[in-house]
Design a protein around this motif. Structure first.
Motif, PDB file in Angstrom:
ATOM      1  N   ASN A  48       0.836  -1.189   0.000  1.00 59.24           N
ATOM      2  CA  ASN A  48       0.000   0.000   0.000  1.00 59.24           C
ATOM      3  C   ASN A  48       0.880   1.252   0.000  1.00 59.24           C
ATOM      4  N   PRO A  49       1.409   1.643  -1.163  1.00 57.25           N
ATOM      5  CA  PRO A  49       2.294   2.808  -1.208  1.00 57.25           C
ATOM      6  C   PRO A  49       1.601   4.091  -0.752  1.00 57.25           C
ATOM      7  N   HIS A  50       0.310   4.228  -1.045  1.00 56.95           N
ATOM      8  CA  HIS A  50      -0.437   5.424  -0.642  1.00 56.95           C
ATOM      9  C   HIS A  50      -0.417   5.575   0.876  1.00 56.95           C
ATOM     10  N   ALA A  51      -0.687   4.500   1.580  1.00 53.52           N
ATOM     11  CA  ALA A  51      -0.717   4.553   3.046  1.00 53.52           C
ATOM     12  C   ALA A  51       0.666   4.851   3.610  1.00 53.52           C
TER      13      ALA A  51
ATOM     14  N   ALA B 178       3.827  10.897  19.363  1.00 47.89           N
ATOM     15  CA  ALA B 178       3.931  10.575  17.933  1.00 47.89           C
ATOM     16  C   ALA B 178       2.727   9.780  17.432  1.00 47.89           C
ATOM     17  N   THR B 179       2.348   8.739  18.155  1.00 51.37           N
ATOM     18  CA  THR B 179       1.231   7.894  17.717  1.00 51.37           C
ATOM     19  C   THR B 179      -0.083   8.659  17.763  1.00 51.37           C
TER      20      THR B 179
ATOM     21  N   ASN C 263     -11.792   5.011  12.059  1.00 52.65           N
ATOM     22  CA  ASN C 263     -10.986   4.282  13.045  1.00 52.65           C
ATOM     23  C   ASN C 263     -10.530   2.911  12.529  1.00 52.65           C
ATOM     24  N   ARG C 264     -11.393   2.242  11.781  1.00 52.29           N
ATOM     25  CA  ARG C 264     -11.026   0.934  11.234  1.00 52.29           C
ATOM     26  C   ARG C 264      -9.842   1.053  10.279  1.00 52.29           C
ATOM     27  N   GLU C 265      -9.901   2.061   9.394  1.00 53.89           N
ATOM     28  CA  GLU C 265      -8.819   2.271   8.435  1.00 53.89           C
ATOM     29  C   GLU C 265      -7.513   2.642   9.145  1.00 53.89           C
ATOM     30  N   ILE C 266      -7.618   3.476  10.165  1.00 57.62           N
ATOM     31  CA  ILE C 266      -6.427   3.877  10.927  1.00 57.62           C
ATOM     32  C   ILE C 266      -5.819   2.661  11.618  1.00 57.62           C
TER      33      ILE C 266
ATOM     34  N   LYS D 263      -5.954  -0.418  10.710  1.00 57.66           N
ATOM     35  CA  LYS D 263      -5.290  -1.242   9.704  1.00 57.66           C
ATOM     36  C   LYS D 263      -3.958  -0.617   9.270  1.00 57.66           C
ATOM     37  N   LEU D 264      -3.962   0.688   9.015  1.00 61.05           N
ATOM     38  CA  LEU D 264      -2.744   1.385   8.597  1.00 61.05           C
ATOM     39  C   LEU D 264      -1.640   1.294   9.648  1.00 61.05           C
ATOM     40  N   MET D 265      -2.036   1.365  10.914  1.00 67.00           N
ATOM     41  CA  MET D 265      -1.050   1.438  11.982  1.00 67.00           C
ATOM     42  C   MET D 265      -0.823   0.106  12.689  1.00 67.00           C
ATOM     43  N   GLY D 266      -1.499  -0.923  12.218  1.00 67.90           N
ATOM     44  CA  GLY D 266      -1.281  -2.255  12.785  1.00 67.90           C
ATOM     45  C   GLY D 266      -1.722  -2.386  14.227  1.00 67.90           C
ATOM     46  N   THR D 267      -2.892  -1.855  14.532  1.00 66.09           N
ATOM     47  CA  THR D 267      -3.420  -1.931  15.887  1.00 66.09           C
ATOM     48  C   THR D 267      -4.924  -2.185  15.813  1.00 66.09           C
ATOM     49  N   SER D 268      -5.586  -2.146  16.947  1.00 63.02           N
ATOM     50  CA  SER D 268      -7.032  -2.420  16.960  1.00 63.02           C
ATOM     51  C   SER D 268      -7.830  -1.116  16.914  1.00 63.02           C
ATOM     52  N   GLN D 269      -9.076  -1.233  16.503  1.00 66.02           N
ATOM     53  CA  GLN D 269      -9.970  -0.078  16.474  1.00 66.02           C
ATOM     54  C   GLN D 269     -10.165   0.487  17.874  1.00 66.02           C
TER      55      GLN D 269
END
Length: 185
Positions: free
Chosen positions: A66-69, A131-132, A147-150, A152-158
């Motif tokens: 995912n280069p955009h992310a 930072a996070t 929140n779901r997209e974030i 996924k992007l950051m490798g954590t839970s909603q």
């Protein structure tokens, strides 16, 4: 009979991977950086920083998923780094003010100043978040990710995203509230 002169046309090399990434993503990254920094010049600096880091890095980045992310997060972090490095808001001379701002004649100058002051305050307050938290806040409220997209992007839970955003909003409300109380009594 003289030989006909051959016309040589320079054929550019096909764009490299980095150039292709730049062409595909620079507009979005510029807009994201501009929303965070509030300055076109700073947004250009952020854009340059992101791509220079890719060029200069001896590590290889896997942007295939995912280069955009990846590039969005890099631009957000570089923008936040820039805000944090300022220490305090820089003054802008009247001659340096954006032309669009000068063209607005119907707006009250006091309100324009208050709006700019509040935007600067918010940018600085976001820059003081961890930072996070800052990255999640920007992804949510500047970039419009849910929140779901974030997560996924950051490798954590909603749930973690929700808690971090709640704490970030609470901290920002306190900082902005103190400012408003101090300046609007």
């Amino acid at each position: 009979m003289p030989l006909a002169a051959k016309s040589l046309r320079a054929v550019p090399d096909p764009p490299g991977e980095l150039e292709t990434l730049f062409q595909e993503h620079h507009k979005h990254l510029f807009r994201a950086a501009h929303r965070i920094t509030g300055s076109p010049a700073d947004a250009e600096d952020v854009l340059q920083t992101v791509f220079l880091r890719l060029v200069k890095s001896h590590e290889t980045y896997d942007l295939s998923e995912n280069p955009h992310a990846y590039l969005s997060r890099a631009a957000i972090n570089a923008s936040l780094d820039l805000i944090r490095s300022r220490g305090r808001a820089k003054a802008v001379g009247l001659e340096d003010a954006p032309v669009e701002l000068m063209a607005i004649k119907s707006a009250n100058p006091e309100m324009q100043h208050a709006d700019r002051e509040l935007q600067t305050l918010i940018r600085e307050a976001v820059g003081r978040l961890g930072a996070t938290a800052a990255e999640m806040f920007v992804l949510r409220y500047y970039e419009g990710y849910d929140n779901r997209e974030i997560a996924k992007l950051m490798g954590t839970s909603q749930m973690v995203v929700g808690v971090v955003l709640h704490r970030a909003r609470t901290k920002l409300r306190k900082e902005i509230g103190r400012y408003l109380e101090k300046h609007h009594k």
